[in-house]
Enzyme design. Structure first.
Site, mmCIF file in Angstrom:
data_model
loop_
_atom_site.group_PDB
_atom_site.id
_atom_site.type_symbol
_atom_site.label_atom_id
_atom_site.label_comp_id
_atom_site.label_asym_id
_atom_site.label_seq_id
_atom_site.Cartn_x
_atom_site.Cartn_y
_atom_site.Cartn_z
ATOM 1 N N LEU A 66 0.846 -1.087 -0.062
ATOM 2 C CA LEU A 66 -0.167 -0.094 -0.209
ATOM 3 C C LEU A 66 0.977 1.291 0.140
ATOM 4 O O LEU A 66 2.021 1.256 0.605
ATOM 5 C CB LEU A 66 -0.883 0.076 1.233
ATOM 6 C CG LEU A 66 -2.022 -1.078 1.557
ATOM 7 C CD1 LEU A 66 -2.626 -0.935 2.854
ATOM 8 C CD2 LEU A 66 -2.893 -1.203 0.047
ATOM 9 N N ASP A 67 0.541 2.128 -0.526
ATOM 10 C CA ASP A 67 1.088 3.455 -0.655
ATOM 11 C C ASP A 67 1.349 4.116 0.933
ATOM 12 O O ASP A 67 0.597 3.554 1.616
ATOM 13 C CB ASP A 67 0.626 4.462 -1.378
ATOM 14 C CG ASP A 67 0.552 4.275 -2.959
ATOM 15 O OD1 ASP A 67 1.408 3.733 -3.580
ATOM 16 O OD2 ASP A 67 -0.185 5.049 -3.802
ATOM 17 N N PHE A 68 2.503 4.674 0.992
ATOM 18 C CA PHE A 68 2.620 5.429 2.148
ATOM 19 C C PHE A 68 1.364 6.009 2.627
ATOM 20 O O PHE A 68 1.218 6.070 3.896
ATOM 21 C CB PHE A 68 3.849 6.423 2.237
ATOM 22 C CG PHE A 68 4.029 7.589 3.046
ATOM 23 C CD1 PHE A 68 4.584 6.983 4.137
ATOM 24 C CD2 PHE A 68 3.682 8.591 3.007
ATOM 25 C CE1 PHE A 68 4.794 7.916 5.467
ATOM 26 C CE2 PHE A 68 4.144 9.584 3.898
ATOM 27 C CZ PHE A 68 4.476 9.053 5.164
ATOM 28 N N ARG A 177 -5.590 6.673 -7.509
ATOM 29 C CA ARG A 177 -5.195 8.097 -7.586
ATOM 30 C C ARG A 177 -5.343 8.608 -8.883
ATOM 31 O O ARG A 177 -5.844 9.858 -9.063
ATOM 32 C CB ARG A 177 -3.983 8.198 -6.571
ATOM 33 C CG ARG A 177 -4.033 7.490 -5.167
ATOM 34 C CD ARG A 177 -2.687 7.587 -4.664
ATOM 35 N NE ARG A 177 -1.807 8.828 -4.467
ATOM 36 C CZ ARG A 177 -0.819 9.033 -3.996
ATOM 37 N NH1 ARG A 177 -0.068 7.987 -3.683
ATOM 38 N NH2 ARG A 177 -0.207 10.135 -3.966
#
Length: 312
Positions: A66-68, A177
């Site tokens: 998962l992204d930061f 996103r």
């Protein structure tokens, strides 16, 4: 969900072979830099020192990333065999993932399929971002599919916002996103793909959360659902006023749908997830081609240790 700390790690699912945690926003999965005082890897070592694998550098094998800035369900394999079975599910596109998000504006369609191809942005100053095909500097775009269902309309800090459920049917970097931004409905708090008006600096986090995860391995059905973080009781800035689709109904659809069958062998224990119903749903994925030697070598390297570069 409070900001991340070493102590408040939430466990969603645990077995002998797998662990699913509810990752906090603005926390990296792991990091090679000493400056990262808090990572998910450090939280796991703190809570489960007996589960750490000395054969890996970080101690744990993360089945995906998962992204930061993204919170939510993340699966950890606790041994090589489990890691291999999870890898096979991801490779064959048999994993079901669904995300919750708050996006700018009121989306008028109740559901849609987003199909913009996504590539890497080679524009100066944007080297670590992605873009859609046809935009300046978009390099090597690949087909990308996301299912979107609108749950609620409302206001966030006085601005019109929609709460949506997103299901990625492909796994491109920053796919959700980029797709939301391409619709002109960027995710609230997204500093990279959001609006340039400066409003994205106001939310305390990026409003993207991995809500549902299902990995139908041959021996075990790994399934986890997190609490909904985007409710007024947890964030007073969010004020929903129109219900479009109840979230619980969509979860029931995800849980009841049949998993895509494995390419070989018997069906695993997840007998009764696939994409959400609705118009514009893409056709089933074509049969997976035979694995090449290069792919097999990559898999074997991944099984010995999967390390992730920091996002963003």
């Amino acid at each position: 969900m409070e900001p991340g700390s070493m102590e408040n790690l939430s466990i969603l699912y645990q077995s002998r072979d797998f662990l699913v945690v509810n990752k906090h926003w603005d926390v990296r999965i792991d990091s090679k830099t000493w400056r990262e005082t808090l990572t998910l890897q450090k939280q796991l070592r703190h809570h489960f020192p007996e589960l750490a694998d000395p054969d890996t550098y970080y101690g744990f094998r993360f089945c995906h990333q998962l992204d930061f800035s993204t919170s939510g369900a993340l699966c950890v394999a606790l041994n090589k065999a489990a890691a291999g079975s999870a890898y096979k599910c991801f490779k064959e596109r048999r994993v079901t993932k669904a995300y919750l998000a708050l996006v700018r504006g009121h989306i008028q369609e109740s559901r849609m399929t987003i199909s913009y191809a996504i590539g890497r942005n080679n524009t100066e100053g944007r080297a670590h971002t992605m873009c859609i095909e046809g935009t300046q500097g978009c390099e090597n775009p690949k087909p990308s599919l996301t299912e979107l269902v609108v749950l609620e309309h409302g206001l966030y800090a006085g601005d019109p916002v929609s709460k949506v459920l997103l299901q990625p049917l492909t796994g491109r970097t920053h796919q959700l996103r980029v797709h939301c931004s391409a619709l002109n409905h960027p995710i609230v708090g997204d500093l990279t793909y959001g609006q340039a008006s400066g409003r994205e600096e106001q939310p305390f986090r990026m409003m993207l959360h991995a809500f549902y995860l299902r990995i139908p391995t041959q021996t075990e059905c790994v399934e986890a659902r997190t609490p909904d973080p985007f409710v007024p009781t947890l964030d007073a800035c969010w004020s929903p006023h129109t219900l479009v689709q109840p979230l619980d109904q969509l979860v029931q659809v995800l849980q009841a749908a049949h998993d895509p069958k494995p390419t070989e062998g018997d069906t695993g224990p997840c007998s009764p997830s696939s994409c959400l119903p609705g118009p514009g749903r893409p056709p089933p994925h074509p049969a997976t081609p035979p694995e090449t030697e290069a792919q097999r070598a990559s898999c074997l390297q991944w099984l010995s240790e999967w390390t992730l570069e920091p996002d963003n």
